[in-house]
Motif scaffolding. Structure first.
Motif, PDB file in Angstrom:
ATOM      1  N   ARG A 216      -1.875   4.265   0.190  1.00 38.94           N
ATOM      2  CA  ARG A 216      -3.194   3.976  -0.388  1.00 38.94           C
ATOM      3  C   ARG A 216      -3.545   4.962  -1.499  1.00 38.94           C
TER       4      ARG A 216
ATOM      5  N   ASP B  54      -3.648  -4.352  -4.206  1.00 43.05           N
ATOM      6  CA  ASP B  54      -4.623  -3.347  -3.788  1.00 43.05           C
ATOM      7  C   ASP B  54      -5.186  -2.641  -5.008  1.00 43.05           C
TER       8      ASP B  54
ATOM      9  N   TYR C   7      -7.558   1.036  -5.815  1.00 38.95           N
ATOM     10  CA  TYR C   7      -8.112   2.273  -5.263  1.00 38.95           C
ATOM     11  C   TYR C   7      -9.003   2.939  -6.298  1.00 38.95           C
TER      12      TYR C   7
ATOM     13  N   THR D  21       0.806  -1.230   0.000  1.00 39.76           N
ATOM     14  CA  THR D  21       0.000   0.000   0.000  1.00 39.76           C
ATOM     15  C   THR D  21       0.834   1.271   0.000  1.00 39.76           C
TER      16      THR D  21
ATOM     17  N   THR E 202      -3.174   3.421   9.140  1.00 40.98           N
ATOM     18  CA  THR E 202      -4.117   4.021   8.196  1.00 40.98           C
ATOM     19  C   THR E 202      -5.328   4.634   8.885  1.00 40.98           C
TER      20      THR E 202
ATOM     21  N   GLU F 288      -7.789  -3.990  -0.371  1.00 42.92           N
ATOM     22  CA  GLU F 288      -6.407  -4.434  -0.366  1.00 42.92           C
ATOM     23  C   GLU F 288      -6.276  -5.755   0.366  1.00 42.92           C
TER      24      GLU F 288
END
Length: 830
Positions: free
Chosen positions: A172, A682, A684, A159, A209, A664
Motif C-alpha cells: 500500500r 489502487d 494512495y 497492492t 493489512t 483499492e
C-alpha cells in the motif's frame, strides 16, 4: 456524507436482521463446507437457497466452514455452494412439518485444479480470497511463470510493489511491512530473502493489512506472510521445477519439493537454488550551485543462493502432534561498481570510484512446536520455540581517484571496508484456544522475543597525494552491539452473532526494551613524521523501555450470498531496524554516504479499514478504503558530512504526526469458459516528510510533499485447450513523489504460455517479460537543487521452465493444522 449514509444503512440492516424472529412454521438448513482433497474448512464460501432459478436467501460460511440459514418456508429448494477456484455444488432438499431442520453435514467441494494420486497439482490460475483480516492469494501457474523468485512475482500481487533498483518491498505504498515465512520471522532482510525463495515453492501469499492482536504489531502497512508448499499425502511424492531466464546474461532457478508420509510421521523438504548476474546502470545530472556535475553509475552482481527447509510432523495420537523443522539459507554475492563524477567547472576535482564487493549471508533456523487437542471440540493449546542465527560478512575494496583537468594535481586513495555481523534471535510462544460456546471463542497467548546483534566494522584508508612528501594512512574500528527484548500477552474474543454478523475483539500488551552500544577507535599512521596513534573518537549508548497496548477490532457482515462488508481497526508500531539504528555506514559514493541514527524512536500507527465484497456470476470483486494516522514518523534526513562539506550524509530521524489514506479494488473474474482475469487498481494519498539542506545557506530545513500514487494490474488467462493456456499481464505504476524528486510512471507488458505434458504430470512454461522494453526508472527534482536522471536494468527477458510432479499412494491428506495456515481463527503462531 457518504460515510454517514453507509453507517445508517449498515445499522438499519443490522436492526432488520435482529428484528426477524423465526416462527414455528419456518425451517432451516445447515452444514459445513470443506475442501474435498485436504478436508480443510472453507470460510467465506457462498451458500444460496434457490426455488427454481430464483435465489430465495443465502449466507456465507464462517471461518470453520459452518453455515446456517434459518427462516425458510416449508417447501422444496436447491442448495448451491460456490467458491472461487472450486466446482459448484448443488443438491435438492425439501422442508416439511415433520422435518423442519435439515443438516447436510460435511459438504466436500472439489478444486478446479486436477487432482492426481499422491500429487497435489497447482491450479492453472491464481485466485484471491478476501477473509475477515486478510487477502489470501492462492498462487497458480500464471504467477509462478511470471518470475523465478518471490521478489519477481510480488509485483504481480495487488497492492504490493518491489523497487526495481533497491528490491525494497512495499505494501500500500509503504515500505514499513513485515515479512513472515510460514508465519515465522526471519533475520534476513526482506529485499534479500525474497530473491532467495523460488516462486515454485510458494503455495499462498497472505496480505494482512490489519493484523489482529494475536500478531506481532510491527510493520505500519501490515504483514506479508509467504506460505511454502507442504504436502501430507500418503507415500512418497514431490515436485521439481527448473527454469532459465535469458537476457543479457542467463539466470537459473531450481526448486525441489519432497514429501514422505508413512504411518504417524510426515517428512517434508524444500530446496531452492538461484544463480545469475544482475546488472544495472544509470546517470544523474546535478545542478548543485558551484558543483554542477554529471554522475555515471554502473553496477554488476553475481549471486548464488541456497534455501533448504527440512521438517517432520509426528502425529503421536489423535490429540497430540509434534512438529520440527529447520531452515538453512546461504547467499553469496560478488559485486562490482563504478561511479564517475564529471564536474562542469574544471576547477573542481573530477572523481572516479571503483569498488569490488563480496558479501556472504548465512542463516540457520530451528523450530519446535507441540499441539494438544482437548476432549472439547476446538479446544487446544500449542507451544512453540524458534531460534535463528544469521552471519553476514562483507568485504568491499574502494579505489578512488580525483584529478583537476587543467592542472598537475592528482589524488589517489584506496579504502578497505570489512564488516562482520552476527544476529541471534529466539522466540517462544504459547497459544490457547477455547470455544466457550457454539458462537463465542476465546484465544489467549504469550510471546517472548530476544534478539542480540553484534557488528564489527574495520575501515582502512590509504592516501597518496603527489604534492606532499609523505603517505597518510588511517584505520578505524567500529564496534556496535544491540540488544532488543520484547515480551507480550494477548487475548482475542470472537463472536458469531447470527448467520450474517461476526466480530472479533483483541488486545495485546507488550513490554519493549533495547540497549545499543557504539564505539569507534581511529588508528593514524604518518610515515617519517609521527608514530601510530589510537584515539577513541566516539562512544554512544542508547537505551529505552516502553510498555504499550495494541487493540484490534474486526466486524464482518454478510448481508446475503452476494454482498459482505468488513470493518477493521488495529494499532501498529514500527521499531527502528538495525540498519536504521547502526551508525556504521551502509554504503558510500564520492558524494554521499548512508548510515543509521542510534537515537531513533519507534513510530506508532492507528489504522482503520473498510472492505466490501460482491460475488457475481463472473467472480468476486473486493473494494476497500483505509486510513492511517502515524505518530513520531520515521523518515529520511540529508545533511552535510561534518568532516567533508562536499559530501552528504543520508540518515533517519523522527518527525511530527502524519496521515495516509487510500482506496483499492481487486477482482477475480471469469468472463467466458476460455477467458479469466485477476484485475486490481489502487490509489494512495500521503504526506512525505523529511529534512533537506538549503543549497545556498547550507541550513537544515524541514520539508514535506503531498503525494498521490496510482497503480493498476491485470493478469489474463486464456484457455486454448485442456492443456494449453496463454497469459497476458499488464502493469502500470503511476508517478510518485519524494522530498527530493518525482519518479516517472513505470509500466510493462508480459506474455506467456503453459502447456501440460505427460498426462498432466509435467508443465512447460514460456514467458516474454517486458515485451516493449518500457520498464526503467526515471526521476526529476528541484529540492534542494535541480537534479534528474535515469537507471536501467535487465528487464526484457525470456523465461523457460519445466515443472514435473511425481509420487504414488492414495491421497489421504490429513487436515492441515491451523498454525500452518496461519489463520487468526484457531490455534496458531503470532
Amino acid at each position: 456524507m457518504k460515510l454517514k449514509l453507509f453507517i445508517i444503512c449498515f445499522l438499519s440492516s443490522l436492526g432488520s436482521a435482529f428484528a426477524q424472529a423465526p416462527s414455528a412454521a419456518l425451517g432451516s438448513v445447515s452444514g459445513k463446507v470443506v475442501d474435498k482433497a485436504t478436508k480443510e474448512p472453507i470460510g467465506y464460501a457462498s451458500v444460496s437457497v434457490k426455488e427454481g432459478d430464483k435465489v430465495v436467501t443465502g449466507a456465507v460460511t464462517q471461518d470453520n466452514g459452518n453455515f446456517n440459514i434459518p427462516n425458510l418456508e416449508l417447501k422444496s429448494y436447491t442448495l448451491v455452494v460456490q467458491f472461487i477456484g472450486y466446482k459448484t455444488f448443488s443438491k435438492a432438499f425439501t422442508l416439511t412439518s415433520a422435518d423442519k431442520s435439515i443438516n447436510f453435514g460435511t459438504i466436500a467441494i472439489e478444486s478446479e485444479a486436477t487432482q492426481l494420486e499422491g500429487v497435489n497439482i497447482v491450479a492453472e490460475r491464481s485466485n484471491i480470497v478476501q477473509k475477515i483480516d486478510r487477502k489470501v492469494v492462492n498462487v497458480g501457474k500464471d504467477l509462478i511463470a511470471s518470475g523465478t523468485t518471490a521478489s519477481e512475482i510480488m509485483n504481480n500481487i495487488p497492492t504490493v510493489s518491489i523497487d526495481p533498483q533497491t528490491k525494497e518491498l512495499s505494501l500500500r505504498g509503504n515500505s514499513n511491512v513485515r515479512v513472515l515465512i510460514d508465519g515465522k520471522p526471519s533475520n534476513i532482510e526482506a529485499s534479500q530473502l525474497l530473491q532467495q525463495i523460488p516462486s515454485s515453492s510458494i503455495k499462498q501469499i497472505e496480505l494482512i493489512t490489519s493484523p489482529s492482536a494475536k500478531y506481532n504489531p510491527e510493520g505500519m502497512s501490515g504483514i506479508i506472510n509467504i506460505i511454502l508448499h507442504k504436502n501430507t499425502s500418503n507415500g512418497f511424492n514431490g515436485t521439481i521445477n527448473a527454469g532459465v531466464t535469458f537476457g543479457i546474461t542467463p539466470k537459473t532457478n531450481t526448486a525441489l519439493n519432497l514429501n514422505y508420509r508413512v504411518g504417524k510421521v510426515n517428512f517434508y523438504s524444500n530446496y531452492g537454488y538461484n544463480h545469475g548476474i544482475n546488472a544495472n546502470h544509470g546517470w544523474v545530472n546535478s545542478a548543485n550551485p558551484g558543483q554542477e556535475n554529471l554522475q555515471n553509475f554502473e553496477f554488476r552482481n553475481l549471486g548464488n543462493s541456497h534455501v533448504l527447509k527440512l521438517g517432520m510432523d509426528y502425529y503421536i495420537n489423535d490429540k497430540n502432534t509434534l512438529s520440527i523443522y529447520s531452515n538453512q539459507n546461504i547467499a553469496h554475492t560478488d559485486g562490482y561498481g563504478k561511479t564517475i563524477v564529471d564536474y562542469f567547472d574544471t576547477t573542481n576535482n573530477d572523481t572516479y570510484q571503483h569498488f569490488d564487493n563480496e558479501n556472504e549471508n548465512k542463516t540457520q533456523t530451528y523450530d519446535l512446536a507441540f499441539k494438544h487437542d482437548f476432549d472439547k471440540k476446538g479446544e487446544n493449546i500449542e507451544f512453540q520455540a524458534n531460534y535463528s542465527k544469521t552471519k553476514n560478512n562483507e568485504n568491499t575494496d574502494y579505489d578512488n581517484t580525483a584529478t583537476i583537468t587543467n592542472g598537475p594535481i592528482s589524488k589517489e586513495s584506496t579504502a578497505l571496508n570489512l564488516i562482520d555481523g552476527v544476529t541471534n534471535y529466539a522466540q517462544f510462544n504459547i497459544d490457547y484456544v477455547n470455544p466457550l460456546s457454539e458462537s463465542l471463542k476465546m484465544e489467549l497467548g504469550a510471546e517472548s522475543r530476544i534478539q542480540t546483534t553484534e557488528s564489527d566494522f574495520i575501515s582502512t584508508e590509504d592516501g597518496n597525494e603527489y604534492i606532499t612528501p609523505y603517505i597518510f594512512s588511517k584505520d578505524s574500528n567500529y564496534d556496535f552491539t544491540f540488544d532488543r527484548n520484547i515480551h507480550a500477552v494477548y487475548s482475542n474474543f470472537s463472536k458469531q452473532w447470527n448467520s450474517k454478523l461476526s466480530s472479533q475483539l483483541g488486545l495485546r500488551a507488550e513490554y519493549y526494551e533495547i540497549k545499543g552500544d557504539f564505539h569507534r577507535f581511529d588508528y593514524n599512521f604518518q610515515s617519517n613524521l609521527t608514530p601510530q596513534t589510537k584515539t577513541e573518537t566516539q562512544d554512544d549508548t542508547v537505551t529505552d523501555e516502553i510498555f504499550t497496548v495494541y487493540p484490534s477490532l474486526f466486524v464482518n457482515y454478510a448481508a446475503n450470498e452476494k454482498d459482505s462488508y468488513n470493518f477493521n481497526y488495529s494499532r501498529r508500531v514500527d521499531r527502528p531496524s538495525i540498519g536504521q539504528l547502526s551508525p556504521i555506514r551502509e554504503w558510500t559514493t564520492p558524494l554521499m554516504e548512508s548510515r543509521g541514527n542510534p537515537t531513533l524512536e519507534p513510530q506508532f500507527t492507528n489504522s482503520v479499514e473498510v472492505n466490501y465484497t460482491r460475488n457475481t456470476k463472473m467472480g468476486s470483486i473486493t473494494s476497500g478504503v483505509f486510513y492511517r494516522h502515524i505518530t513520531n514518523e520515521i523518515s529520511r534526513v540529508v545533511y552535510v558530512d561534518p568532516n567533508d562539506e562536499t559530501r552528504k550524509i543520508l540518515s533517519y530521524d523522527n518527525f511530527d504526526d502524519n496521515n495516509a489514506y487510500g482506496i483499492e479494488s481487486s477482482a477475480n473474474l471469469k468472463f467466458t469458459k476460455w477467458w479469466a482475469a485477476n484485475v486490481s487498481a489502487d490509489a494512495y494519498f500521503k504526506t512525505v516528510k523529511g529534512t533537506v539542506q538549503n543549497a545556498v545557506t547550507f541550513e537544515l530545513e524541514n520539508a514535506q510533499a503531498d503525494v498521490t500514487t496510482f497503480n493498476a494490474r491485470m493478469n489474463n488467462t486464456f484457455t486454448a485447450t485442456k492443456d494449453l493456456r496463454f497469459q497476458l499481464f499488464g502493469m502500470y505504476r503511476g508517478e510518485d513523489l519524494s522530498l527530493q524528486f518525482e519518479r516517472a510512471a513505470m509500466y510493462k507488458v508480459d506474455f506467456g504460455m503453459t502447456y501440460n505434458v505427460l498426462k498432466g504430470m509435467g508443465t512447460f512454461t514460456l514467458r516474454f517479460n517486458d515485451v516493449f522494453d518500457t520498464m526503467h526508472f526515471a526521476f526529476d527534482g528541484n529540492i534542494p537543487y535541480r537534479q534528474y536522471g535515469e537507471f536501467y536494468w535487465e528487464n526484457q527477458t525470456v523465461y523457460m521452465g519445466f515443472n514435473y510432479m511425481f509420487g504414488g499412494g492414495k491421497n489421504k491428506a490429513l487436515q492441515h493444522k491451523q498454525r500452518d495456515a496461519n489463520e487468526t481463527q484457531g490455534g496458531g503462531m503470532f
